[in-house]
Motif scaffolding. Structure first.
Motif, PDB file in Angstrom:
ATOM      1  N   ALA A 144      36.420   2.651 -22.849  1.00  0.00           N
ATOM      2  CA  ALA A 144      36.372   1.699 -23.965  1.00  0.00           C
ATOM      3  C   ALA A 144      35.590   2.338 -25.107  1.00  0.00           C
ATOM      4  N   ASP A 145      36.188   2.348 -26.287  1.00  0.00           N
ATOM      5  CA  ASP A 145      35.546   2.988 -27.441  1.00  0.00           C
ATOM      6  C   ASP A 145      34.251   2.261 -27.817  1.00  0.00           C
ATOM      7  N   ILE A 146      33.213   3.042 -28.155  1.00  0.00           N
ATOM      8  CA  ILE A 146      31.940   2.492 -28.626  1.00  0.00           C
ATOM      9  C   ILE A 146      31.853   2.708 -30.134  1.00  0.00           C
ATOM     10  N   GLN A 147      31.592   1.637 -30.848  1.00  0.00           N
ATOM     11  CA  GLN A 147      31.394   1.725 -32.297  1.00  0.00           C
ATOM     12  C   GLN A 147      29.940   2.117 -32.551  1.00  0.00           C
ATOM     13  N   VAL A 148      29.761   3.375 -32.962  1.00  0.00           N
ATOM     14  CA  VAL A 148      28.411   3.919 -33.149  1.00  0.00           C
ATOM     15  C   VAL A 148      27.784   3.326 -34.406  1.00  0.00           C
ATOM     16  N   TYR A 149      26.519   2.946 -34.278  1.00  0.00           N
ATOM     17  CA  TYR A 149      25.810   2.355 -35.421  1.00  0.00           C
ATOM     18  C   TYR A 149      25.490   3.432 -36.465  1.00  0.00           C
ATOM     19  N   VAL A 150      25.910   3.166 -37.680  1.00  0.00           N
ATOM     20  CA  VAL A 150      25.588   4.030 -38.822  1.00  0.00           C
ATOM     21  C   VAL A 150      24.787   3.181 -39.800  1.00  0.00           C
ATOM     22  N   PRO A 151      23.528   3.540 -40.022  1.00  0.00           N
ATOM     23  CA  PRO A 151      22.689   2.717 -40.907  1.00  0.00           C
ATOM     24  C   PRO A 151      23.292   2.570 -42.298  1.00  0.00           C
ATOM     25  N   ILE A 152      23.123   1.374 -42.866  1.00  0.00           N
ATOM     26  CA  ILE A 152      23.592   1.113 -44.231  1.00  0.00           C
ATOM     27  C   ILE A 152      22.580   1.695 -45.208  1.00  0.00           C
ATOM     28  N   PRO A 153      23.023   2.530 -46.148  1.00  0.00           N
ATOM     29  CA  PRO A 153      22.076   3.105 -47.111  1.00  0.00           C
ATOM     30  C   PRO A 153      21.373   2.017 -47.922  1.00  0.00           C
ATOM     31  N   VAL A 154      20.156   2.317 -48.315  1.00  0.00           N
ATOM     32  CA  VAL A 154      19.349   1.383 -49.093  1.00  0.00           C
ATOM     33  C   VAL A 154      19.627   1.616 -50.576  1.00  0.00           C
ATOM     34  N   ALA A 155      20.006   0.550 -51.285  1.00  0.00           N
ATOM     35  CA  ALA A 155      20.371   0.684 -52.700  1.00  0.00           C
ATOM     36  C   ALA A 155      19.339   0.003 -53.590  1.00  0.00           C
ATOM     37  N   LEU A 156      19.164   0.571 -54.783  1.00  0.00           N
ATOM     38  CA  LEU A 156      18.312  -0.043 -55.800  1.00  0.00           C
ATOM     39  C   LEU A 156      18.890  -1.406 -56.171  1.00  0.00           C
ATOM     40  N   ASP A 157      18.012  -2.417 -56.368  1.00  0.00           N
ATOM     41  CA  ASP A 157      18.518  -3.768 -56.604  1.00  0.00           C
ATOM     42  C   ASP A 157      17.592  -4.531 -57.547  1.00  0.00           C
ATOM     43  N   GLY A 158      17.629  -4.187 -58.832  1.00  0.00           N
ATOM     44  CA  GLY A 158      16.817  -4.927 -59.795  1.00  0.00           C
ATOM     45  C   GLY A 158      16.080  -4.011 -60.753  1.00  0.00           C
ATOM     46  N   THR A 159      15.167  -4.613 -61.509  1.00  0.00           N
ATOM     47  CA  THR A 159      14.431  -3.908 -62.565  1.00  0.00           C
ATOM     48  C   THR A 159      13.110  -3.377 -62.036  1.00  0.00           C
ATOM     49  N   LEU A 160      12.780  -2.143 -62.448  1.00  0.00           N
ATOM     50  CA  LEU A 160      11.485  -1.563 -62.124  1.00  0.00           C
ATOM     51  C   LEU A 160      10.467  -2.093 -63.120  1.00  0.00           C
ATOM     52  N   ILE A 161       9.312  -2.552 -62.626  1.00  0.00           N
ATOM     53  CA  ILE A 161       8.317  -3.150 -63.515  1.00  0.00           C
ATOM     54  C   ILE A 161       6.929  -2.851 -62.975  1.00  0.00           C
ATOM     55  N   THR A 162       5.935  -2.798 -63.888  1.00  0.00           N
ATOM     56  CA  THR A 162       4.568  -2.524 -63.464  1.00  0.00           C
ATOM     57  C   THR A 162       3.846  -3.820 -63.116  1.00  0.00           C
ATOM     58  N   THR A 163       2.841  -3.709 -62.234  1.00  0.00           N
ATOM     59  CA  THR A 163       2.023  -4.851 -61.838  1.00  0.00           C
ATOM     60  C   THR A 163       0.743  -4.870 -62.656  1.00  0.00           C
ATOM     61  N   ILE A 164      -0.016  -5.944 -62.512  1.00  0.00           N
ATOM     62  CA  ILE A 164      -1.254  -6.085 -63.277  1.00  0.00           C
ATOM     63  C   ILE A 164      -2.294  -5.039 -62.884  1.00  0.00           C
ATOM     64  N   ASP A 165      -2.180  -4.518 -61.643  1.00  0.00           N
ATOM     65  CA  ASP A 165      -3.117  -3.481 -61.218  1.00  0.00           C
ATOM     66  C   ASP A 165      -2.533  -2.083 -61.333  1.00  0.00           C
ATOM     67  N   GLY A 166      -1.494  -1.915 -62.178  1.00  0.00           N
ATOM     68  CA  GLY A 166      -1.014  -0.588 -62.544  1.00  0.00           C
ATOM     69  C   GLY A 166      -0.091   0.075 -61.544  1.00  0.00           C
ATOM     70  N   LYS A 167       0.600  -0.681 -60.701  1.00  0.00           N
ATOM     71  CA  LYS A 167       1.563  -0.099 -59.778  1.00  0.00           C
ATOM     72  C   LYS A 167       2.977  -0.277 -60.325  1.00  0.00           C
ATOM     73  N   ILE A 168       3.872   0.608 -59.908  1.00  0.00           N
ATOM     74  CA  ILE A 168       5.282   0.506 -60.291  1.00  0.00           C
ATOM     75  C   ILE A 168       6.034  -0.085 -59.104  1.00  0.00           C
ATOM     76  N   THR A 169       6.707  -1.208 -59.315  1.00  0.00           N
ATOM     77  CA  THR A 169       7.460  -1.846 -58.234  1.00  0.00           C
ATOM     78  C   THR A 169       8.936  -1.496 -58.349  1.00  0.00           C
ATOM     79  N   ILE A 170       9.535  -1.130 -57.193  1.00  0.00           N
ATOM     80  CA  ILE A 170      10.946  -0.735 -57.146  1.00  0.00           C
ATOM     81  C   ILE A 170      11.643  -1.646 -56.137  1.00  0.00           C
ATOM     82  N   PRO A 171      12.561  -2.510 -56.577  1.00  0.00           N
ATOM     83  CA  PRO A 171      13.237  -3.436 -55.656  1.00  0.00           C
ATOM     84  C   PRO A 171      14.483  -2.805 -55.018  1.00  0.00           C
ATOM     85  N   PHE A 172      14.662  -3.052 -53.702  1.00  0.00           N
ATOM     86  CA  PHE A 172      15.834  -2.564 -52.977  1.00  0.00           C
ATOM     87  C   PHE A 172      16.573  -3.745 -52.342  1.00  0.00           C
ATOM     88  N   ASP A 173      17.719  -3.471 -51.749  1.00  0.00           N
ATOM     89  CA  ASP A 173      18.563  -4.547 -51.215  1.00  0.00           C
ATOM     90  C   ASP A 173      18.356  -4.809 -49.728  1.00  0.00           C
TER      91      ASP A 173
END
Length: 684
Positions: free
Chosen positions: A406-435
């Motif tokens: 019986a064939d086994i469907q091998v798990y292939v991870p889904i790539p992580v994609a950028l999802d939104g706007t990059l913005i700085t926080t009040i304490d000077g960090k850069i936030t990068i949103p993913f999906d």
């Protein structure tokens, strides 16, 4: 002795006659008075809620004074008892007096209830030589509360008659009454069906009708359906199924359950209905063991691989093999009965487990391998086989049939994609949103989690000092730069793998080109001040000495909509005569400006063309003042009937008030909203 007694009686009589004669001669005789008082007591106390129950009694007493006659009248479904009576007897038949009589002239009566009825009447009738009354608590069903009522005598044929009826809510005895139905809603006549055969996995519907029995107001609250084995000694019985339900005072609620027969053997269904003990009513319970003997037999089909669903490896490296029925617990070692191959090369099986499929009747066999599959195996031929000789059976004891390749469907991870706007926080960090959620473990185990990130900084390059997952959102990465972040920076972030950071499902981050980073705006004003949410003189006050109009109103809908929008309330300033009327708005609270520090101001403005006249050569229309000394002229131009957003860098001086004013000399109508102020720090 007899003579002495008669002598005393004669002397007493002569003394009494003499006394009466003297009193008459002195004209001081008063006829003896009498005292009339109506008073009734009940063993249930003074509570207005009068509750009884079948096979229990309540005592009623007439302790009135001066009554000529009184009687108690009970319904034909009740009996008078002869006291004294022991408490908590199971049966009071030995204490019943004059069965069938419904009227008693005894001062105290004990009434045994034999039928449930929420309107059971116990009537009192008394005859008095004079008027009298008695107050007592009664229950008002319309208001759902107790209230005081007064029993008053009424003149009838020269006598004063008092009548009152105590209404008792008499609870009946609980009777278990189940209904058993097939899935097509056909009702099982269990009283006349001695035996029933079901296949493994069949279902029956059971419903508790004990709260809906005609002429029975027992009001059971608790229901239990139990499917048990048939041993005579209940202690030896085992439950195939047991479920309890509570009505929680809702006696109109239907209690319906569906039972799945997922064990092979002989069973009976037991139904328990119970009313719990309360403050004024005792517990009542009834248990019915439905007489129908239910025999559950195995399915007449093979237990085999379910080919309608793929065999698949999941992100935790386990292989799930779908089977047509759920499996019984595995007792022996069956790892050697499975063969997993990658392009013909076998990989030893480490463990074999079982699981249910979506909580239903189907199941899974779950394999782990000594060497897990990898995404690259997805391009190869990966299969699993079972030789049919292992101790694998369904819960109804059918052996699992062999299957091969019986064939086994091998798990292939889904790539992580950028999802939104990059913005700085009040304490000077850069936030990068993913999906996808990111794996903190992949960061902790990485020798260099910053690998792959490329920072553009003011035309040059920057350096990432640390990478972490946001504490509030596991789909967001936070980068810190060695150089820090300032308000005048122009920053971009790109990513070129390979890097070590993975999603929770082990997906790699997709490459992305240089993305601009928005410098965050962190407002020092309260939201209500910024949004003009409250009425005038709450956050803003009028300080115009030349008139004009100023008010907080709902934000206007633009005649010419654009990407700039406004919601909620706005500050409206208007002047019908711009030369003489110039409205002015000041903040009520002090704005915490720091002396010598620059701030970025951002706000939205809306000009109404129909009410605004622009004089040629007049110049700027409006201005914003800070601390009455530093002015910023609003020179954004005269775009009408649409919301515009403006931004300016200003150094207003020490803390003080914020001042909006109109200065043009012509009629005008303007709205302001979403005023925000943020400290503006530049790179040294």
């Amino acid at each position: 002795m007899k003579n002495i007694k008669n002598l005393f009686q004669t002397c007493f009589l002569l003394l009494a006659i003499a006394t009466v004669t003297i009193a008459c001669q002195d004209d001081e005789y008063d006829p003896p008075g009498f005292f009339v008082d109506l008073n009734l007591t009940v063993s249930t106390g003074s509570t207005p809620i009068r509750i009884g129950e079948v096979n229990r009694f309540t005592s009623f007493s007439d302790i009135s004074a001066g009554a000529d006659y009184s009687e108690w009248i009970i319904p034909s479904t009740a009996f008078f008892l002869q006291g004294p009576i022991p408490n908590n007897l199971e049966n009071y038949d030995d204490y019943i007096i004059n069965p069938g009589e419904t009227v008693s002239s005894d001062k105290t009566v004990h009434v045994l209830f034999t039928k449930g009825d929420s309107f059971t009447p116990i009537k009192y009738r008394g005859i008095f030589p004079d008027s009298t009354s008695h107050t007592l608590n009664v229950w008002n069903p319309e208001t759902g509360e107790g209230e005081v009522d007064t029993i008053k005598t009424e003149r009838v044929n020269g006598k004063w008659v008092a009548e009152f009826t105590f209404i008792y809510d008499v609870y009946d005895t609980v009777v278990a009454k189940p209904e058993v139905r097939f899935l097509d809603e056909t009702i099982l006549d269990y009283e006349n069906t001695p035996a029933l055969t079901l296949s493994f996995g069949d279902k029956l519907i059971v419903e508790d009708l004990s709260a809906f029995i005609l002429d029975n107001n027992a009001r059971p609250e608790y229901t239990r359906f139990r499917v048990h084995t048939t041993e005579e000694d209940e202690d030896n019985q085992t439950n195939m199924y047991s479920e309890t339900f509570q009505r929680d005072g809702d006696f109109e609620r239907r209690i319906i359950d569906t039972i799945t027969f997922d064990e092979v053997g002989e069973f009976r269904i037991e139904h328990t209905a119970r009313r719990e003990r309360g403050e004024r009513v005792g517990q009542s319970e009834d248990i019915l063991d439905i007489p129908t003997l239910i025999t559950v037999i195995p399915l007449d089909e093979d237990l085999e691989l379910d080919t309608s669903i793929s065999v698949e490896e999941r992100d935790d490296d386990r292989i799930f093999i779908p089977i047509t029925s759920r499996l019984a617990e595995i007792e022996g070692d069956v790892t050697g009965n499975f063969d997993v191959q990658v392009d013909g090369a076998s990989i030893p099986v480490s463990t074999v487990g079982i699981g249910a499929r979506n909580g239903g009747d189907a199941g899974f066999i779950i394999l782990t391998l000594e060497t897990p599959l990898v995404p690259a195996d997805a391009a190869k031929t990966v299969t699993v086989s079972y030789d049919g000789n292992g101790d694998l059976m369904s819960r109804d004891l059918r052996p699992l049939q062999a299957f091969s390749n019986a064939d086994i469907q091998v798990y292939v991870p889904i790539p992580v994609a950028l999802d939104g706007t990059l913005i700085t926080t009040i304490d000077g960090k850069i936030t990068i949103p993913f999906d996808q959620p990111l794996s903190s473990e992949s960061i902790a185990n990485s020798l260099d989690p910053t690998a792959g990130f490329i920072i553009g900084l003011n035309g040059g390059s920057g350096t990432v000092s640390s990478v972490a997952i946001s504490a509030t959102d596991d789909k967001v990465l936070e980068l810190e730069l060695v150089e820090g972040v300032y308000d005048d920076d122009v920053i971009t972030v790109a990513y070129t793998g390979p890097g070590d950071i993975r999603s929770v499902g082990d997906g790699e981050i997709n490459d992305f080109t240089a993305q601009p980073v928005e410098i965050g705006f962190f407002n020092i004003l309260a939201d209500a001040v910024s949004g003009f949410d409250n009425p005038i003189n709450t956050d803003w006050r009028s300080n115009s000495k030349t008139g004009g109009e100023m008010e907080i109103v709902p934000t206007p809908t633009p005649l010419n909509p654009s990407s700039v929008t406004s919601t909620g309330n706005a500050l409206r300033m208007a002047s019908a005569n711009g030369a003489n009327e110039r409205p002015r708005a000041l903040t009520v609270v002090t704005v915490p400006f720091e002396d010598g520090v620059a701030y970025k101001f951002r706000y939205k403005r809306y000009l109404v063309a129909a009410n605004t006249t622009v004089v040629a050569g007049q110049g700027d229309l409006f201005r914003v003042s800070f601390n009455t000394t530093v002015n910023n002229w609003d020179d954004a131009g005269t775009v009408f009937d649409t919301w515009q957003e403006f931004e300016a860098i200003i150094t207003p001086g020490p803390e003080g008030i914020l001042d909006f004013r109109t200065v043009q000399g012509s009629p005008h109508e303007v709205y302001y909203d979403d005023l925000m102020i943020d400290k503006y720090e530049t790179r040294p």
